[in-house]
Design a protein around this motif. Structure first.
Motif, mmCIF file in Angstrom:
data_model
loop_
_atom_site.group_PDB
_atom_site.id
_atom_site.type_symbol
_atom_site.label_atom_id
_atom_site.label_comp_id
_atom_site.label_asym_id
_atom_site.label_seq_id
_atom_site.Cartn_x
_atom_site.Cartn_y
_atom_site.Cartn_z
ATOM 1 N N THR A 147 8.962 -17.797 17.745
ATOM 2 C CA THR A 147 9.887 -17.110 18.645
ATOM 3 C C THR A 147 9.839 -15.626 18.321
ATOM 4 O O THR A 147 9.956 -15.226 17.156
ATOM 5 N N THR A 148 9.631 -14.825 19.350
ATOM 6 C CA THR A 148 9.411 -13.393 19.098
ATOM 7 C C THR A 148 9.788 -12.580 20.324
ATOM 8 O O THR A 148 10.074 -13.131 21.383
ATOM 9 N N VAL A 149 9.768 -11.261 20.158
ATOM 10 C CA VAL A 149 9.951 -10.389 21.317
ATOM 11 C C VAL A 149 8.648 -10.394 22.107
ATOM 12 O O VAL A 149 7.581 -10.590 21.539
ATOM 13 N N PRO A 150 8.744 -10.178 23.420
ATOM 14 C CA PRO A 150 7.526 -10.297 24.227
ATOM 15 C C PRO A 150 6.583 -9.093 24.140
ATOM 16 O O PRO A 150 5.409 -9.230 24.472
ATOM 17 N N ASN A 151 7.099 -7.955 23.677
ATOM 18 C CA ASN A 151 6.251 -6.749 23.749
ATOM 19 C C ASN A 151 5.316 -6.638 22.537
ATOM 20 O O ASN A 151 5.310 -5.656 21.824
ATOM 21 N N ARG A 152 4.555 -7.675 22.345
ATOM 22 C CA ARG A 152 3.576 -7.681 21.272
ATOM 23 C C ARG A 152 2.295 -8.292 21.808
ATOM 24 O O ARG A 152 2.310 -9.035 22.781
ATOM 25 N N THR A 153 1.226 -8.023 21.126
ATOM 26 C CA THR A 153 -0.031 -8.629 21.544
ATOM 27 C C THR A 153 -0.256 -9.933 20.779
ATOM 28 O O THR A 153 0.340 -10.173 19.727
ATOM 29 N N ALA A 154 -1.158 -10.736 21.337
ATOM 30 C CA ALA A 154 -1.538 -11.975 20.659
ATOM 31 C C ALA A 154 -2.086 -11.664 19.271
ATOM 32 O O ALA A 154 -1.839 -12.390 18.308
ATOM 33 N N LEU A 155 -2.816 -10.568 19.174
ATOM 34 C CA LEU A 155 -3.389 -10.193 17.887
ATOM 35 C C LEU A 155 -2.297 -9.931 16.856
ATOM 36 O O LEU A 155 -2.378 -10.392 15.709
ATOM 37 N N GLU A 156 -1.288 -9.206 17.269
ATOM 38 C CA GLU A 156 -0.187 -8.913 16.343
ATOM 39 C C GLU A 156 0.522 -10.201 15.928
ATOM 40 O O GLU A 156 0.850 -10.389 14.746
ATOM 41 N N LEU A 157 0.731 -11.073 16.884
ATOM 42 C CA LEU A 157 1.404 -12.335 16.572
ATOM 43 C C LEU A 157 0.588 -13.141 15.559
ATOM 44 O O LEU A 157 1.117 -13.649 14.571
ATOM 45 N N ILE A 158 -0.680 -13.245 15.810
ATOM 46 C CA ILE A 158 -1.535 -14.050 14.933
ATOM 47 C C ILE A 158 -1.632 -13.434 13.545
ATOM 48 O O ILE A 158 -1.561 -14.118 12.532
ATOM 49 N N ARG A 159 -1.760 -12.115 13.493
ATOM 50 C CA ARG A 159 -1.921 -11.441 12.200
ATOM 51 C C ARG A 159 -0.610 -11.377 11.419
ATOM 52 O O ARG A 159 -0.587 -11.622 10.212
ATOM 53 N N GLU A 160 0.475 -11.067 12.121
ATOM 54 C CA GLU A 160 1.725 -10.807 11.408
ATOM 55 C C GLU A 160 2.577 -12.062 11.233
ATOM 56 O O GLU A 160 3.115 -12.293 10.149
ATOM 57 N N ASP A 161 2.693 -12.867 12.267
ATOM 58 C CA ASP A 161 3.590 -14.019 12.191
ATOM 59 C C ASP A 161 2.877 -15.253 11.664
ATOM 60 O O ASP A 161 3.477 -16.075 10.974
ATOM 61 N N LEU A 162 1.605 -15.410 12.014
ATOM 62 C CA LEU A 162 0.868 -16.576 11.536
ATOM 63 C C LEU A 162 0.062 -16.244 10.280
ATOM 64 O O LEU A 162 -0.593 -17.115 9.710
ATOM 65 N N ALA A 163 0.092 -14.967 9.876
ATOM 66 C CA ALA A 163 -0.596 -14.522 8.661
ATOM 67 C C ALA A 163 -2.083 -14.859 8.675
ATOM 68 O O ALA A 163 -2.685 -15.118 7.636
ATOM 69 N N LEU A 164 -2.654 -14.867 9.867
ATOM 70 C CA LEU A 164 -4.105 -15.033 9.977
ATOM 71 C C LEU A 164 -4.672 -13.635 10.246
ATOM 72 O O LEU A 164 -4.726 -13.169 11.384
ATOM 73 N N THR A 165 -5.064 -12.954 9.184
ATOM 74 C CA THR A 165 -5.417 -11.536 9.318
ATOM 75 C C THR A 165 -6.918 -11.317 9.471
ATOM 76 O O THR A 165 -7.390 -10.198 9.365
ATOM 77 N N GLY A 166 -7.655 -12.400 9.705
ATOM 78 C CA GLY A 166 -9.105 -12.244 9.876
ATOM 79 C C GLY A 166 -9.456 -11.367 11.065
ATOM 80 O O GLY A 166 -10.244 -10.429 10.950
ATOM 81 N N ALA A 167 -8.854 -11.634 12.207
ATOM 82 C CA ALA A 167 -9.098 -10.788 13.377
ATOM 83 C C ALA A 167 -8.488 -9.413 13.118
ATOM 84 O O ALA A 167 -7.384 -9.303 12.597
ATOM 85 N N LYS A 168 -9.216 -8.364 13.470
ATOM 86 C CA LYS A 168 -8.795 -6.998 13.143
ATOM 87 C C LYS A 168 -8.497 -6.189 14.396
ATOM 88 O O LYS A 168 -9.087 -6.423 15.441
ATOM 89 N N GLU A 169 -7.642 -5.181 14.226
ATOM 90 C CA GLU A 169 -7.470 -4.226 15.315
ATOM 91 C C GLU A 169 -8.336 -3.006 15.013
ATOM 92 O O GLU A 169 -8.038 -2.233 14.108
ATOM 93 N N GLY A 170 -9.425 -2.871 15.753
ATOM 94 C CA GLY A 170 -10.312 -1.722 15.548
ATOM 95 C C GLY A 170 -10.033 -0.606 16.524
ATOM 96 O O GLY A 170 -10.253 0.565 16.219
ATOM 97 N N CYS A 171 -9.557 -0.969 17.730
ATOM 98 C CA CYS A 171 -9.324 0.083 18.728
ATOM 99 C C CYS A 171 -8.058 -0.138 19.531
ATOM 100 O O CYS A 171 -7.461 0.806 20.014
ATOM 101 N N GLY A 172 -7.660 -1.382 19.716
ATOM 102 C CA GLY A 172 -6.442 -1.661 20.469
ATOM 103 C C GLY A 172 -6.597 -1.534 21.969
ATOM 104 O O GLY A 172 -5.634 -1.674 22.718
ATOM 105 N N THR A 173 -7.823 -1.266 22.427
ATOM 106 C CA THR A 173 -8.028 -1.074 23.867
ATOM 107 C C THR A 173 -9.140 -1.962 24.426
ATOM 108 O O THR A 173 -9.619 -1.731 25.539
ATOM 109 N N GLY A 174 -9.582 -2.928 23.657
ATOM 110 C CA GLY A 174 -10.632 -3.816 24.159
ATOM 111 C C GLY A 174 -12.014 -3.208 24.151
ATOM 112 O O GLY A 174 -12.909 -3.684 24.850
ATOM 113 N N ASP A 175 -12.207 -2.189 23.342
ATOM 114 C CA ASP A 175 -13.489 -1.493 23.348
ATOM 115 C C ASP A 175 -14.308 -1.693 22.077
ATOM 116 O O ASP A 175 -15.294 -0.976 21.862
#
Lengths: 775, 296, 168
Positions: C25-53
């Motif tokens: 359960t979370t606020v909606p203004n987050r990305t799937a990446l943030e949810l997976i990394r921060e809430d599920l503690a699966l930090t393998g996927a990285k944020e390199g650009c934040g824009t899909g590039d």
């Protein structure tokens, strides 16, 4: 030396399994109990005075724990001319995006919202943007006058004698000139008078960014005892610790810097950038704080390569001897000095035996993000100039580009521009290797489908740095070993250290691991920069392993009742050949670490000061294909020869070579930070700051040349940087080959290439299109 | 990202009703590849985000008597791999395959690429070339808008508050017709059009009986190059027709200079790419030409 | 500030990640990446650009590689997700992971999880790829260190090993 068992092989990185499973922890992955999240408010103007800041609303926002501005910085010996020391704008913002205030909050989303509540009143000032205008004596200043310029960081990258010529400047200096060097040899006027072929040009390489995939990130925790712990990706944890101590006015022993895995640095993660600010927020709150830059912030606020403008002129005889070279280099370093001109000004003409030389390097400041070091700092920019000039001599004189270079390149004993003799180098051997490459042997033989193709050559050299380093090799209780170093692993060097230690200890690889300890516990290690980590640090690891070996042999000789010189080590066993006398490392470990043990634990110590450089050299060729209707250039093949002295780990060396060449192909084709007429960065996103993709980079033929250095471990010399030097120049020369035209600006984007083709009337065009008036 | 409320209607009618309720402050999200970036940058700050991706009826993809029906939520990645589209509507593959990256194309939808109304989007020129009809549903019922009248300005369309695009209907592929999209970018992937040109032709022997041309990144909106079409119509395919079409397209365009290219460079590229696109469209009409998606 | 009538201040997301059912359960203004990394503690996927590039955030959602940084967290509801942490099973590296290590297909490692999941997904659809097909498959993933050839070689070698039955 007996035959090498480990060194020289191609071995996978020891950290590979952690990385492919996603378990390696980078700073942005960290979560600590009670951790706060930071966001930064940034100046929207390239040059402005801050008239007023009001943070009260942000401070009152639920979830916000602290808001800091420059007023919150502790008193300390900060040097405003150093990028790292400009933690927050004190009064005058000197580039767009400079940090003005920062928020620490319970979540990153709250921190972001709080930024909107900070009120700042700016007075926009005129921005100084054009480097050639900025060097004029009457140019407006980029900032309030600076005094001493600190070049301590650059000295870690390249160790250079600044034996500048004595020339009292007649004219008054611009307030924006932060550094000036001048190397003179012979008499260039005379040289040009006597030359048969003279070629000149103005070359302009734009600002490129290191564009590591991991944005800058930091976690800081200031605890109740006043101890500050910082987790951050860094190329030089001791240097960072010392700088942070100075910036925040803390004693060294109160800071522990834990270097986290570096997700690419290439020079940009040497000096502190966001670490002091993160630490400040932790000092204000007493809680751990994490700050991770967005890509936009990172592109706008980190330390890219400077723009390099070179006006160069070269003279040669009709029999193909390069005699004379004159150049003026202007480096646009943005708002802070980078030190880049030091190495590049000396090295621009260092590959060749010029009789007459006059090279002036000027670093100028403008209101753009401050430049820093990027892999062989300044060399791609200056090489883009000199290697095109040399190529043009070949074209005009009808010389083969490799033959002419072989005839003119420096070898051991020839003088460098600083008047010192070159040590042993393998530049000539690199040219020989390139000559035998598949690419060169089959040049102009591949099909071209109707599009023009060309092949270009360029070479380069880089002296590399020197810095003392130390290492420990500890025997573990089961007879295996741990190598402990203080240098940060940015290139797989800990794998190479492991190989060196295993070789010296006479054990298989799996019995040795290498770890970079934090600054509290590691023996001192220099910067992982200047390509010297393996060259200097490897020597220390080798010495530490030899020390451990001596201790092991001393124990074994007593246990086996044998002379140490009769002992042989193989696969972790010490024995006397021809007898049944033997003792395992495991046994020795037991004899050194149990209750009542007879011997002291085996801890080898190595501390080395290397006093002579082991320069790296490279020769490269690329083949390109041009779309003459659109100006699009595709690199179809590339070859790189590099002298690495001794490839400790061939897989790692090839990785460095392919990666370096790829980065310079990007500098040659697409990569450029673009600023508008007001000084605002136009492309701080990866969509428009274009790194090449897997479809844009060809296979690269790697030719490892091994001309041993006298001092490096197993003859190794510097390796990381030289591969980036020559790619953009080689592309330009390939375009010259394909079109007969010179291309003076890098990157050679389709639009620039097409403009050159159109000016020459050689673009493929159709009867109805625009006139040339639009050019 | 600044905070917003999130709603996920499960039917078109529900979507239209919640969209109508929050019209002034809401943004519809489909793939999100443009909108999420805009929200992160703070360029768009909707108070409500309406996620329509749970509405299965918007995933329609079938050929009917009147043409190809593409639901709003059809993704770029589906277009580029769909056998029917590859065989009969290759220009859609050409254009969809160039959007962003594979990862982006697995999110990005045909309606999103259209409704974001970026002048540089890749699929609108192809939709223009295939004479797409945009089916819209709103509080006042359904309506159909021809694609070349759908765009109003950068980021702006004819959609009224509360209106939702439900599907696109594209002219059915017929013999003697061919269409092709090509764009210019410095990189081969992860890039955005400096100029894009989609062309459709119907041949009658050597004569171009009819033509439609859409341009990307040369005008405040995706542009239907009507003058270029007129220059081709009724002319024998050849150098003269291409010259006339290219000249007309250049004249009708109003490119700007930006970080991706100067207006002058863009005009030059229009000339080059109109010729290439029309030539390849003709080749496809004759039963040959580049394979679907073969644009580099 | 959000009006009450607009709906939920938080959202509850149920999804299956690496084979495990997760509810957040979370606020909606987050990305799937943030949810997976921060809430599920699966930090393998990285944020390199934040824009899909850049592709460093690549995750596999319902069988398709997508940019986790462009997907809103609530849109994960009802989805099946594979992250790099779910690729190796039973302590054994996937052939792609094994060859990436062996052949030098990684250096700094920041882009590596994105390449791994992209390649694993690609080989599920094409176990006999050409070099060009591999390059097309990974063109949405940027690597700054390697120059790509070693990654391409690793994927081709992994395909070969999987064809020969070393895969699963």
């Amino acid at each position: 030396m007996t035959e090498l068992k480990v060194v020289g092989k191609a071995l996978p990185r020891i950290d590979g399994p952690e990385k492919v499973t996603g378990r390696t922890v980078y700073a942005a992955d960290m979560q600590l109990p009670g951790m706060l999240h930071a966001k930064v408010l940034r100046c929207p103007y390239p040059h402005a005075l801050i008239k007023r800041i009001d943070t009260s609303k942000a401070k009152a926002y639920p979830g916000v724990v602290a808001v800091v501005t420059a007023d919150d910085l502790p008193p300390a010996d900060r040097d405003p001319s150093v990028r790292s020391h400009a933690v927050l704008v004190e009064r005058e913002a000197i580039f767009e995006g400079q940090a003005v205030a920062a928020v620490a909050a319970e979540t990153p989303y709250i921190a972001e919202e709080a930024l909107d509540l900070i009120e700042v009143e700016y007075e926009e000032l005129p921005a100084v943007l054009d480097p050639e205008e900025a060097i004029k004596p009457d140019a407006p200043p980029t900032r309030r006058p600076l005094d001493e310029i600190d070049v301590s960081e650059i000295e870690g990258h390249v160790t250079v004698d600044i034996s500048t010529a004595d020339d009292a400047e007649a004219h008054r200096r611009s307030p924006n000139i932060s550094n000036r060097l001048h190397f003179v040899r012979g008499n260039v006027e005379k040289g040009f008078e006597e030359a048969d072929i003279i070629v000149e040009g103005r070359f302009d390489s734009k600002m490129a960014h290191q564009a590591y995939l991991e944005p800058q990130a930091c976690v800081a925790h200031y605890d109740a005892t006043g101890k500050l712990t910082i987790w951050t990706p860094t190329q030089g944890q001791f240097y960072q610790r010392n700088e942070i101590a100075r910036i925040l006015g803390l004693p060294h022993e109160k800071i522990n810097l834990v270097g986290t895995e570096v997700g690419g640095g290439f020079g940009a993660k040497v000096a502190p950038l966001i670490q002091p600010l993160t630490a400040l927020l932790s000092m204000k709150t007493g809680r751990p704080v994490k700050l991770v830059l967005t890509r936009r912030e990172d592109l706008m606020n980190s330390v890219p390569a400077p723009r390099g403008i070179v006006e160069g002129k070269i003279g040669a005889t009709k029999d193909g001897r390069l005699t004379t070279f004159k150049a003026r280099i202007i480096f646009d370093s943005g708002a802070f000095p980078a030190g880049t001109p030091v190495g590049a000004t000396m090295m621009i003409a260092a590959c060749y035996k010029f009789d007459h030389l006059d090279v002036e390097g000027i670093e100028v400041l403008t209101n753009k993000c401050g430049a820093g070091a990027y892999r062989a700092p300044g060399m791609p920019e200056v090489t883009f100039a000199i290697e095109q000039l040399v190529d043009e001599v070949c074209r005009q004189g009808g010389f083969d580009p490799i033959e002419l270079r072989k005839k003119n390149v420096c070898r051991e004993g020839d003088l460098m521009p600083n008047g010192r003799p070159w040590p042993k180098i393998g530049l000539y051997e690199c040219l020989e290797a390139l000559e035998n490459s598949e690419l060169w042997r089959t040049r102009h033989q591949t099909k071209n489908g109707g599009k023009p193709r060309g092949v270009g050559v360029a070479i380069g050299a880089w002296p590399g740095g020197m810095q003392p380093a130390s290492a420990l090799v500890k025997m573990n209780e089961n007879g295996t070993f741990k190598v402990v170093v203080g240098s940060n692993d940015i290139s797989g060097v800990n794998t190479s250290f492991t190989m060196i230690a295993a070789e010296e200890l006479g054990v298989p690889m799996h019995m040795v691991t290498t770890v970079t300890a934090d600054t509290d516990t590691a023996p001192y290690g220099g910067l992982a920069a200047g390509s010297k980590t393996l060259y200097s640090g490897g020597k220390s690891v080798q010495a530490a392993a030899q020390d451990a070996r001596r201790q092991i042999l001393a124990i074994a000789s007593r246990e086996l009742d044998a002379n140490p010189e009769d002992l042989v080590i193989e696969d972790g066993v010490v024995f006397v050949p021809g007898t049944d006398k033997k003792i395992t490392f495991q046994r020795i470990a037991a004899l050194t670490m149990g209750f009542g043990s007879r011997y002291a634990p085996v801890v080898g110590r190595g501390g080395e000061v290397i006093r002579n450089q082991a320069p790296g050299t490279t020769a490269q060729a690329v083949e390109i294909e041009l779309d003459p209707e659109t100006g699009n250039v595709t690199v179809t093949r590339a070859a790189v020869a590099q002298d690495v002295g001794k490839a400790i780990n061939r897989l790692s060396i090839i990785g460095q070579m392919e990666g370096g060449v790829t980065q310079c192909l990007g500098m040659g084709l697409t990569e450029e930070l673009i600023f508008d007429e007001r000084g605002k960065m136009r492309n701080p996103v990866f969509l428009d700051y274009r790194l090449l993709t897997a479809l844009d980079v060809p296979r690269i033929e790697t030719l490892i040349v091994e001309v041993p250095s006298p001092e490096g471990p197993f003859g190794a010399r510097i390796a990381g940087e030289p591969s980036i030097i020559a790619g953009s120049a080689a592309i330009a020369n390939a375009l010259r080959d394909a079109t007969g035209l010179r291309f003076y600006e890098a990157p050679m984007t389709p639009e620039r290439v097409l403009r050159t083709l159109r000016k020459a009337g050689t673009a493929v065009s159709h009867p109805v299109v625009l006139g040339e008036a639009a050019l | 990202m600044r905070r917003f409320g999130y709603l996920a209607p499960k039917s078109v009618s529900e979507a239209v009703s919640v969209l109508a309720e929050h019209a002034a402050v809401a943004k519809v999200i489909a793939g999100g590849t443009d909108l999420v970036v805009q929200m992160k940058d703070g360029v768009r700050r909707p108070e409500v985000v309406i996620d329509i991706t749970g509405i299965d009826e918007l995933r329609l993809l079938e050929e009917r008597d009147d043409g190809l029906h593409l639901g709003a939520l059809v993704r770029m990645g589906e277009i580029e791999t769909h056998p029917l589209i590859i065989e009969k509507y290759p220009i859609l593959v050409d254009s969809a395959k160039l959007v962003g990256s594979k990862q982006v194309r697995n999110l990005a939808t045909i309606a999103g690429n259209t409704c974001n109304a970026s002048p540089g989007a890749d699929t609108p020129p192809a939709l223009i070339a295939l004479d797409a009809q945009v089916h819209v549903l709103g509080p006042r019922g359904p309506r159909v808008v021809p694609i070349d009248r759908f765009f109003v300005g950068p980021g702006r369309t004819v959609l009224e508050p509360g209106e939702l695009v439900t599907k696109f209907v594209l002219r059915k592929a017929a013999p003697n017709e061919g269409a092709y999209y090509e764009r210019h970018t410095p990189r081969k992937e992860l890039d955005i059009a400096v100029v894009g040109v989609g062309a459709w032709v119907r041949l009658n022997g050597e004569t171009i009986e009819d033509a439609r041309i859409g341009l990307a990144a040369v005008y405040p909106t995706p542009l239907r190059a009507t003058e270029a079409e007129a220059a081709l119509r009724g002319k024998p395919f050849g150098q003269a027709a291409l010259d006339a079409a290219a000249l007309a397209a250049v004249a009708q365009a109003r490119p700007i200079s930006d970080v991706r290219g100067s207006a002058d460079f863009r005009r030059w590229l229009i000339d080059v790419l109109v010729r290439r696109a029309v030539t390849n469209a003709v080749a496809r009409a004759r039963g040959g030409g580049p394979r679907a998606g073969e644009t580099h | 500030m959000l009006k009450e009538r607009v709906g939920h201040a938080t959202v509850t997301i149920r999804c299956v990640v690496n084979g495990v059912e997760r509810t957040v359960t979370t606020v909606p203004n987050r990305t799937a990446l943030e949810l997976i990394r921060e809430d599920l503690a699966l930090t393998g996927a990285k944020e390199g650009c934040g824009t899909g590039d850049c592709g460093a955030c690549t995750i596999i959602v319902d069988g398709r590689p997508v940019n986790g940084c462009l997907l809103l967290a609530p849109m994960l509801d009802g989805k099946t997700v594979l992250t790099v942490e779910g690729v190796a099973r039973g302590g054994k590296l996937h052939p792609v992971q094994q060859t990436m290590v062996e052949m030098g297909g990684l250096q700094c490692g920041f882009c590596t999880p994105g390449f791994v999941v992209t390649a694993v997904n690609f080989l599920e659809h094409n176990l006999n790829p050409t070099e060009e097909e591999v390059r097309v498959a990974i063109a949405g993933n940027l690597c700054r260190c390697t120059g790509y050839s070693k990654i391409v070689d690793a994927i081709l070698e992994a395909a070969k090993r999987m064809r020969e039955g070393e895969g699963r």
